[in-house]
Design a protein around this motif. Structure first.
Motif, PDB file in Angstrom:
ATOM      1  N   LYS A   1       0.815  -1.207   0.000  1.00  0.00           N
ATOM      2  CA  LYS A   1       0.000   0.000   0.000  1.00  0.00           C
ATOM      3  C   LYS A   1       0.848   1.256   0.000  1.00  0.00           C
ATOM      4  O   LYS A   1       0.486   2.261  -0.595  1.00  0.00           O
ATOM      5  CB  LYS A   1      -0.860   0.032   1.270  1.00  0.00           C
ATOM      6  CG  LYS A   1      -2.096  -0.842   1.230  1.00  0.00           C
ATOM      7  CD  LYS A   1      -2.778  -0.578   2.524  1.00  0.00           C
ATOM      8  CE  LYS A   1      -4.102  -0.970   2.852  1.00  0.00           C
ATOM      9  NZ  LYS A   1      -4.416  -0.861   4.266  1.00  0.00           N
ATOM     10  N   ASP A   2       1.953   1.212   0.710  1.00  0.00           N
ATOM     11  CA  ASP A   2       2.708   2.440   0.911  1.00  0.00           C
ATOM     12  C   ASP A   2       4.157   2.120   1.253  1.00  0.00           C
ATOM     13  O   ASP A   2       4.416   1.477   2.260  1.00  0.00           O
ATOM     14  CB  ASP A   2       2.069   3.200   2.097  1.00  0.00           C
ATOM     15  CG  ASP A   2       2.966   4.313   2.600  1.00  0.00           C
ATOM     16  OD1 ASP A   2       3.586   5.002   1.757  1.00  0.00           O
ATOM     17  OD2 ASP A   2       3.059   4.502   3.834  1.00  0.00           O
ATOM     18  N   HIS A   3       5.070   2.544   0.365  1.00  0.00           N
ATOM     19  CA  HIS A   3       6.469   2.417   0.759  1.00  0.00           C
ATOM     20  C   HIS A   3       7.272   3.606   0.248  1.00  0.00           C
ATOM     21  O   HIS A   3       6.894   4.246  -0.720  1.00  0.00           O
ATOM     22  CB  HIS A   3       7.060   1.081   0.304  1.00  0.00           C
ATOM     23  CG  HIS A   3       7.078   0.894  -1.182  1.00  0.00           C
ATOM     24  ND1 HIS A   3       6.133   0.168  -1.844  1.00  0.00           N
ATOM     25  CD2 HIS A   3       7.927   1.364  -2.125  1.00  0.00           C
ATOM     26  CE1 HIS A   3       6.391   0.182  -3.142  1.00  0.00           C
ATOM     27  NE2 HIS A   3       7.473   0.896  -3.343  1.00  0.00           N
TER      28      HIS A   3
ATOM     29  N   THR B   1       7.944  -1.139  12.150  1.00  0.00           N
ATOM     30  CA  THR B   1       7.532  -1.739  10.878  1.00  0.00           C
ATOM     31  C   THR B   1       8.708  -1.876   9.912  1.00  0.00           C
ATOM     32  O   THR B   1       9.772  -1.285  10.110  1.00  0.00           O
ATOM     33  CB  THR B   1       6.463  -0.875  10.187  1.00  0.00           C
ATOM     34  OG1 THR B   1       7.072   0.391   9.864  1.00  0.00           O
ATOM     35  CG2 THR B   1       5.256  -0.651  11.082  1.00  0.00           C
ATOM     36  N   LEU B   2       8.439  -2.631   8.864  1.00  0.00           N
ATOM     37  CA  LEU B   2       9.440  -2.812   7.817  1.00  0.00           C
ATOM     38  C   LEU B   2       9.884  -1.457   7.258  1.00  0.00           C
ATOM     39  O   LEU B   2      11.059  -1.207   7.025  1.00  0.00           O
ATOM     40  CB  LEU B   2       8.830  -3.688   6.716  1.00  0.00           C
ATOM     41  CG  LEU B   2       9.706  -4.012   5.516  1.00  0.00           C
ATOM     42  CD1 LEU B   2      10.933  -4.781   5.953  1.00  0.00           C
ATOM     43  CD2 LEU B   2       8.901  -4.832   4.498  1.00  0.00           C
ATOM     44  N   LYS B   3       8.914  -0.597   7.053  1.00  0.00           N
ATOM     45  CA  LYS B   3       9.219   0.734   6.509  1.00  0.00           C
ATOM     46  C   LYS B   3      10.173   1.489   7.438  1.00  0.00           C
ATOM     47  O   LYS B   3      11.151   2.091   7.001  1.00  0.00           O
ATOM     48  CB  LYS B   3       7.894   1.491   6.356  1.00  0.00           C
ATOM     49  CG  LYS B   3       8.020   2.890   5.814  1.00  0.00           C
ATOM     50  CD  LYS B   3       6.621   3.429   5.548  1.00  0.00           C
ATOM     51  CE  LYS B   3       6.573   4.946   5.658  1.00  0.00           C
ATOM     52  NZ  LYS B   3       5.189   5.443   5.481  1.00  0.00           N
ATOM     53  N   GLN B   4       9.879   1.442   8.725  1.00  0.00           N
ATOM     54  CA  GLN B   4      10.762   2.132   9.680  1.00  0.00           C
ATOM     55  C   GLN B   4      12.157   1.529   9.676  1.00  0.00           C
ATOM     56  O   GLN B   4      13.150   2.230   9.826  1.00  0.00           O
ATOM     57  CB  GLN B   4      10.157   2.066  11.087  1.00  0.00           C
ATOM     58  CG  GLN B   4       8.925   2.941  11.235  1.00  0.00           C
ATOM     59  CD  GLN B   4       8.170   2.626  12.519  1.00  0.00           C
ATOM     60  OE1 GLN B   4       7.935   1.467  12.861  1.00  0.00           O
ATOM     61  NE2 GLN B   4       7.779   3.662  13.239  1.00  0.00           N
ATOM     62  N   ILE B   5      12.226   0.240   9.484  1.00  0.00           N
ATOM     63  CA  ILE B   5      13.531  -0.419   9.476  1.00  0.00           C
ATOM     64  C   ILE B   5      14.366   0.047   8.287  1.00  0.00           C
ATOM     65  O   ILE B   5      15.515   0.467   8.439  1.00  0.00           O
ATOM     66  CB  ILE B   5      13.373  -1.958   9.440  1.00  0.00           C
ATOM     67  CG1 ILE B   5      12.813  -2.445  10.779  1.00  0.00           C
ATOM     68  CG2 ILE B   5      14.709  -2.642   9.155  1.00  0.00           C
ATOM     69  CD1 ILE B   5      12.358  -3.891  10.762  1.00  0.00           C
ATOM     70  N   VAL B   6      13.776   0.009   7.090  1.00  0.00           N
ATOM     71  CA  VAL B   6      14.581   0.387   5.920  1.00  0.00           C
ATOM     72  C   VAL B   6      14.940   1.876   5.966  1.00  0.00           C
ATOM     73  O   VAL B   6      16.039   2.271   5.568  1.00  0.00           O
ATOM     74  CB  VAL B   6      13.894   0.018   4.576  1.00  0.00           C
ATOM     75  CG1 VAL B   6      13.800  -1.486   4.432  1.00  0.00           C
ATOM     76  CG2 VAL B   6      12.549   0.683   4.407  1.00  0.00           C
ATOM     77  N   LEU B   7      14.037   2.700   6.492  1.00  0.00           N
ATOM     78  CA  LEU B   7      14.377   4.124   6.632  1.00  0.00           C
ATOM     79  C   LEU B   7      15.497   4.310   7.654  1.00  0.00           C
ATOM     80  O   LEU B   7      16.383   5.150   7.485  1.00  0.00           O
ATOM     81  CB  LEU B   7      13.143   4.937   7.033  1.00  0.00           C
ATOM     82  CG  LEU B   7      12.087   5.109   5.924  1.00  0.00           C
ATOM     83  CD1 LEU B   7      10.817   5.755   6.488  1.00  0.00           C
ATOM     84  CD2 LEU B   7      12.630   5.937   4.750  1.00  0.00           C
TER      85      LEU B   7
END
Lengths: 157, 613
Positions: free
Chosen positions: A17-19, A107-113
Motif C-alpha cells: 500500500k505504501d512504501h 515496521t518494515l518501513k521504519q527499518i529500511v528508513l
C-alpha cells in the motif's frame, strides 16, 4: 497460526500500500514455489546530496521465528564498507537490537528508513569493522573515496 | 461397601456414570502426570489415553512416584499405566502411547476427535501450544496445569468461550546470548553463568545433548564469524578431555590442566580471533599467568589453616585466593566422583564444593576480562536462582486439575456451547504467600488480540485423495469466497510463513493442491483478509473419504491501531481477581527436567532472572 504469520502478511500488505520512494522490498521465492515471508531482499537508496547518493544498496532481511518479539536481522553484502556494518554484512543498529531499541511495533518501513539514515550518519559508539571505522575517524579523505567507489558499484540505473 | 459409593454420593450417580463412560486424554506422564493419572483413575474415568515421549531417568524418581529404580530407561507412558493397575479399583481402561503428541502421523486429527476432555500435564511451551491449538480446532475442553517450585496453576480452557493458553503472554526466562557468555562477557553475571552452566556443567554434571550453550544452531544464529564458531567447537572438545582427566589423573594434574586450558590457552586462542565483531563491547582479555602463581599457590596449599579462606564469603578474593579456592573445590569434587559416591554432580548453591568452584571460576574469568570480582556470598545469590520441582506442589495442582475437570461432567452438556460451564469454572493458583496459599479467579473471555482464538477461526478441511491430486489452488480460492472473502484480498500461507497466494503472487493458482510441497495430511494453511473485513481462517488439511470445507461463519476482523504492541506487564487483565500478587505469569521454557511441569508466576519479576537450564 502464529503472531509471526499474521504480522508478516500485514507487513507485506502495508508495504504494498505504501512504501518510501526509491526503495524496494520483497520476500524471496523458495524452491517449492512459495514466497518465504521470513526472508526478504530489499534495496536502500542512498540519500541525495550525500556520499551515498545515486546508488541502491542491497540488503537481506531475515525475520526470526520469534518476530515480532525479536527483531529481524539486516545484512548488506559481506565486507560492505560502513563503520557500523560487521565484516559479515550484518547491520549494527539500535532499533535492530533486542537489548536496545527494538520494539514489536517497529515496521518494515521504519527499518529500511533507519538503515538509510545510518548510511550517512554512522554511529561512533558502535564500531563494527576496522577498515571503515578507522578511515572514518582518522582519514576522512580515504573514507569518502571508498564510500564513493562503493556507490559506483551499486549505482542505480 | 462398593468402591464407587462415595464417588456416586459426591458427584451424583448420573454424573458419575457420565465420567465412567467418558474417554479422556492425558498428555504428559511426568511430575504432574504421575499424580494426575492416579487421581483420574480413582475418579472413575472409563478410558484414559496417556501420551508421553520420554523415558524414565534417575532424577525423576524423587517426585514421580509411579516410577521405581528398575523402571529407569523404560517408557513413561507405558510404565504409568502398569503402575496404577494395583489400585485401578474402578477398572479404568488405560491406553498408553509412547510418542510425541505433535506427531501428526501417529496422532492425526481424527485420533483427537475421540476424546471428550483433554488434560495437559506437560513441561514445555511448544507442546502446550500445540495441544491448545488442537483443542481449538476440535472445540474440546482442555485442562491446563503447571508448577514452578511452590507455585502452581490450573486453567480450564473452553475453546472460544474462555481465555486459551495463547491469550496471555508467557514470560520467557531471561537468557543471555551464547556468544556473550562464551567469548565476550561484560558483567559478573555473564561469568557466573559461564562458570555454572558451561564450565561446571561440562565437567561434573550429567551430560545432556540439548544444552543451550553448546547448541550449534543457537551459536550460528548469533554469529557469522567462522573463526569464533570453530573456537567454540574446540573449546567444547577440550572440556570433554578435561572431564576425562577427572577419573584418570591425580588432582594436581587435573587441576593444573584445568587452569592452563581454561584460563590461559583458551583465552590466548580467543585473542587470535579477536576483532570488533567478536568483542561485542567486552574488554580485551588477559590470559591468566598460571606459572607465575604456581609457587604462591603451593605455599597456600601447604598450610591447612588457609582453608579458612573458603569461609570468607563476603570478602573479595584476590586472584591468588580464587586460584586456591578453585584448587581446593576441584580436588573435593574430583574425589567425590572418583570415589564412586556420585557419578555426576549438579550445581547446588547449598553444596559448598560446587559453590566454591563456581565462585572461584567466575571470578578468575572476571579478572581476565577486566570485570569486577564478586564475593562468594554475592555469587551464591546470583547463581542460586534455581527453582526446584516440588512433588507436593505437583500433587496439589493435579488434585485441583482433576477436581476442576469433574465440573465439566457434572454440568449439563450443551455440545460446544460452553457458556454455562465457563461461568461456573475458575482458574486456581497455589503458592506460599501467607494468607494466599490458594487463590482462584473467574475465567476471562478470549483476549481480543490473541492470535489463537480471537483473530482466527479454525476448521478441518477434508479432501479426498482424488480431489487432492486434481483440484487446484485456484479451486480452493473459489471455495474460500463462499466464506465471504474476496479473491483480490485474500492471502494463503502454509506453515513457516510461506506464502502460496496473494494478489501480487498468483504463480501457483493452476497447480494442484497435492503438487504444492508442504501441503499434506496434517498440515495447516492460514487464510487472511488483506482488506481487513473478515477474521483469518486456519484450516487443518485432512485427507479423508469425502471433500468438504468446514461450516463456519467468520467474524468481522478486529483491528487495532497499535499493531501487536506487547503488553509489557505480562498479562492476565481479563477478569482475574488475583489481587496484588502482581502479575501471574504462565511462563515458558521449563524444559529443564528439574523444573518440570511448567511454570509460572513471579511476584517480583527481576529482569535479570535466568532460569537454569
Amino acid at each position: 497460526m502464529s503472531l509471526n504469520q499474521i504480522r508478516l502478511q500485514e507487513e507485506r500488505k502495508q508495504w504494498r500500500k505504501d512504501h518510501p520512494f526509491g526503495f524496494y522490498a520483497k520476500p524471496m521465492k523458495t524452491a517449492d514455489g512459495s514466497l518465504d515471508l521470513r526472508q526478504w531482499t530489499a534495496g536502500i537508496p542512498g540519500k541525495q546530496n550525500t556520499l551515498w547518493a545515486n546508488a541502491v544498496y542491497p540488503i537481506t532481511i531475515e525475520f526470526p521465528e520469534e518476530y515480532p518479539s525479536k527483531p529481524p536481522k539486516v545484512r548488506f553484502p559481506a565486507n560492505f564498507f560502513h563503520p557500523n556494518v560487521y565484516p559479515s554484512g550484518t547491520v549494527c543498529l539500535s532499533i535492530l537490537n533486542e537489548e536496545q531499541d527494538w520494539r514489536p511495533a517497529i515496521t518494515l518501513k521504519q527499518i529500511v528508513l533507519g538503515v538509510q539514515d545510518l548510511l550517512d550518519t554512522p554511529n561512533d559508539e558502535s564500531p563494527a569493522q576496522e577498515p571503515a571505522y578507522r578511515a572514518y575517524k582518522k582519514d576522512r579523505a580515504l573514507y569518502e573515496k571508498k564510500v564513493k567507489e562503493q556507490a559506483k558499484k551499486y549505482a542505480s540505473a | 461397601m462398593a468402591k464407587d459409593s462415595y464417588l456416586k454420593k459426591i458427584l451424583g450417580a448420573e454424573n458419575f456414570s457420565r465420567i465412567q463412560s467418558s474417554k479422556v486424554l492425558m498428555v504428559g506422564a511426568g511430575g504432574i502426570g504421575c499424580e494426575l493419572l492416579k487421581d483420574l483413575v480413582l475418579t472413575g474415568y472409563g478410558e484414559i489415553h496417556i501420551v508421553d515421549l520420554d523415558t524414565i531417568t534417575l532424577s525423576n524418581l524423587n517426585r514421580q512416584f509411579l516410577f521405581r529404580q528398575n523402571d529407569i530407561n523404560k517408557s513413561k507412558s507405558l510404565t504409568v499405566s502398569k503402575a496404577v493397575q494395583h489400585f485401578n479399583y474402578l477398572n479404568a481402561h488405560l491406553v498408553s502411547h509412547h510418542g510425541n503428541i505433535m506427531d501428526t502421523n501417529k496422532f492425526p486429527i481424527t485420533w483427537w476427535e475421540q476424546f471428550e476432555y483433554v488434560f495437559n500435564a506437560l513441561d514445555n511451551l511448544e507442546a502446550r501450544r500445540y495441544v491448545n491449538k488442537m483443542c481449538l480446532f476440535l472445540k474440546k475442553p482442555l485442562m491446563e496445569s503447571g508448577t514452578t517450585g511452590f507455585k502452581g496453576q490450573i486453567q480450564p480452557i473452553y475453546p472460544y468461550y474462555s481465555e486459551c493458553f495463547d491469550c496471555s503472554t508467557k514470560e520467557t526466562a531471561k537468557t543471555y546470548p551464547v556468544c556473550t557468555i562464551r567469548s565476550s562477557p561484560t558483567q559478573p553475571v555473564h561469568c557466573i553463568t559461564w562458570a555454572k552452566e558451561f564450565l561446571f556443567h561440562s565437567l561434573f554434571d550429567e551430560v545432556e545433548s540439548d544444552q543451550n550453550l553448546t547448541d550449534p544452531n543457537q551459536i550460528r544464529s548469533e554469529t557469522d564469524n567462522e573463526a569464533e564458531i570453530a573456537f567454540f567447537q574446540k573449546e567444547s572438545t577440550e572440556l570433554a578431555e578435561l572431564r576425562h582427566l577427572i577419573t584418570t589423573a591425580d588432582p594436581p594434574t587435573f587441576i593444573n590442566e584445568l587452569l592452563v586450558k581454561i584460563f590461559k590457552a583458551d583465552i590466548e586462542r580467543l585473542l587470535l580471533i579477536d576483532s570488533i565483531e567478536t568483542r561485542r563491547g567486552s574488554r580485551k582479555p588477559t590470559p591468566l599467568d598460571v606459572v607465575r602463581y604456581s609457587s604462591q599457590l603451593a605455599g597456600l596449599l601447604a598450610d591447612v589453616s588457609n582453608e579458612n579462606i573458603l569461609n570468607l564469603d563476603t570478602k573479595m578474593w584476590s586472584v591468588l585466593e580464587n586460584i586456591y579456592v578453585l584448587y581446593k573445590s576441584s580436588e573435593v569434587l574430583q574425589e567425590r566422583i572418583v570415589s564412586g559416591r556420585e557419578s555426576s554432580i549438579s550445581f547446588d548453591k547449598d553444596d559448598e564444593d560446587t559453590l566454591n568452584f563456581v565462585a572461584a571460576a567466575s571470578n578468575l574469568r572476571s579478572s581476565i576480562f577486566g570485570i569486577e570480582i564478586k564475593s562468594k556470598f554475592d555469587i551464591k545469590e546470583i547463581a542460586g536462582n534455581i527453582i526446584p520441582a516440588i512433588a507436593t506442589t505437583n500433587a496439589i495442582i493435579s488434585g485441583f486439575a482433576c477436581l476442576a475437570g469433574t465440573k465439566y461432567f457434572t454440568t449439563p452438556s450443551h455440545g460446544t456451547d460452553y457458556s454455562a460451564i465457563t461461568h461456573k469454572s475458575s482458574t486456581i493458583f497455589v503458592g506460599i504467600t501467607p494468607n494466599k496459599y490458594i487463590t482462584s479467579g473467574t475465567l476471562g473471555p478470549p483476549n481480543e488480540k490473541c492470535p489463537s482464538d480471537a483473530l482466527v477461526s479454525r476448521g478441518v478441511f477434508k479432501i479426498s485423495p482424488t480431489d487432492f491430486t486434481t483440484l487446484t489452488l485456484g479451486w480452493l480460492i473459489g471455495q474460500l469466497e463462499n466464506y465471504g472473502y474476496s479473491r483480490d484480498d485474500i492471502s494463503i500461507q502454509k506453515s513457516n510463513s510461506k506464502l502460496l497466494y496473494d494478489i501480487d503472487y498468483d504463480d501457483n493458482v493452476d497447480l494442484t493442491l497435492a503438487s504444492m510441497s508442504g501441503l499434506k495430511d496434517g498440515e495447516l494453511i492460514l487464510i487472511s483478509d488483506d482488506s481487513d473485513q473478515l477474521e483469518s481462517l486456519e484450516l487443518y488439511i485432512n485427507i479423508a473419504e469425502k471433500t468438504s470445507l468446514p461450516e463456519l461463519v467468520l467474524r468481522p476482523k478486529v483491528t487495532h491501531d497499535e499493531p501487536e504492541q506487547e503488553n509489557e506487564d505480562g498479562l492476565l487483565e481479563n477478569g482475574m481477581d488475583v489481587e496484588n500478587d502482581g502479575v501471574i505469569l504462565l511462563d515458558s521454557e521449563a524444559e529443564n527436567e528439574e523444573n518440570d511441569d511448567l511454570l509460572i508466576i513471579d511476584d517480583e519479576p527481576s529482569p535479570k532472572r535466568r532460569k537454569i537450564a
